[in-house]
Scaffold this motif. Sequence first.
Motif, PDB file in Angstrom:
ATOM      1  N   HIS A  54       0.848  -1.198   0.000  1.00  0.00           N
ATOM      2  CA  HIS A  54       0.000   0.000   0.000  1.00  0.00           C
ATOM      3  C   HIS A  54       0.883   1.247   0.000  1.00  0.00           C
ATOM      4  N   ILE A  67      -1.889  -3.379   6.417  1.00  0.00           N
ATOM      5  CA  ILE A  67      -2.780  -2.288   6.832  1.00  0.00           C
ATOM      6  C   ILE A  67      -2.436  -1.826   8.241  1.00  0.00           C
ATOM      7  N   ARG A  76      -6.021   3.769   7.836  1.00  0.00           N
ATOM      8  CA  ARG A  76      -5.918   2.446   8.454  1.00  0.00           C
ATOM      9  C   ARG A  76      -7.297   1.910   8.839  1.00  0.00           C
ATOM     10  N   LEU A  79      -9.535   1.091   5.562  1.00  0.00           N
ATOM     11  CA  LEU A  79      -9.095  -0.119   4.865  1.00  0.00           C
ATOM     12  C   LEU A  79      -9.395  -1.366   5.680  1.00  0.00           C
TER      13      LEU A  79
END
Length: 331
Positions: A54, A67, A76, A79
């Motif tokens: 990411h 994450i 955070r 997601l």
Amino acid sequence: MIITRTPFRISFFGGGTDYPAWYLEHGGLVLATTIDKYCYITCRHLPPFFEHKHRIVYSHIENVREIAEIQHPAVRAVLDCLKVEDGLEIHHDGDLPARSGLGSSSSFTVGLLHAICALRGQYVSKDELASQAIYVEQKVIRENVGSQDQISAAFGGLNRIEFRQNDSFDVAPVITAPDRLADLQGHLMLFFTGVSRIASEVAKAKIDNLKNRVVELKAMHAMVDEAIAVLQDRQTPITAFGELLDRSWQLKRSLSDRVSTPEIDALYSAAREAGATGGKIIGAGGGGFLLLFVRPEYQARVRERLHGLVHVPFKFENSGSRVVLYQPNGL
């Protein structure tokens, strides 16, 4: 690739009654509008050719594998809540500074939720978008925030937002003549004080003091419908709206000693001396943007008196969060 555009908001009346700690017991009511200043979120599927999974670009750049490693709390949380499995690249851009009282954090959350749902090919209603953002900010991140910002960002427009004791909300667009609305907009000025602050910290001081400010908050609640009546009654001078803003600001200042500062008080007094009818610090308080209601013939004088501040012209907007670029590539 998806790009969402989500507006910032100006809250006129009722701020403070949108905290769950208040409205779950007393009910809440807010009058707020969105403006033509926006948060842009660009979101795309990240090809699996990099060491990171990411990539998040805002005032910092994060390249992470998991994450849980993401430092940005809203990214955070979103997601994680949406159970994102494939890699994403997320970019944030904003028309105005963060932490300035215009609901920028909630616009970010709403815009990101909207972007990921769109990237998945999923339609999400304004009601659902607002509810998801409220859940993320209040239950997952556990920030000390109210519930109006997320709703304004999702719905857009000038709205009467009611918060019920059963934790539901109702959004009713304020119906008023176009020329009356233009008259209101023509009397409003927005200045950046240059002071950014963490809204959650200021809000916590207010929330902790809610039980001691019942009279003030009920008066602020009542001002919402009083202000709407001013807008809908052509026989009432539009300056009555500005006078209400002044009364509301005096009540808001009493909610916590962190809402205003000696510097903000001095700026407000200077603006009033130059001709402003009323105004307020937007958002939780402590800094950010100063909204003023000023008759057009006095506006040049107010700008001159506040020459050390950035004047930000704006217009009302009605769209709410929108997908402005849609190139689906799977998620």
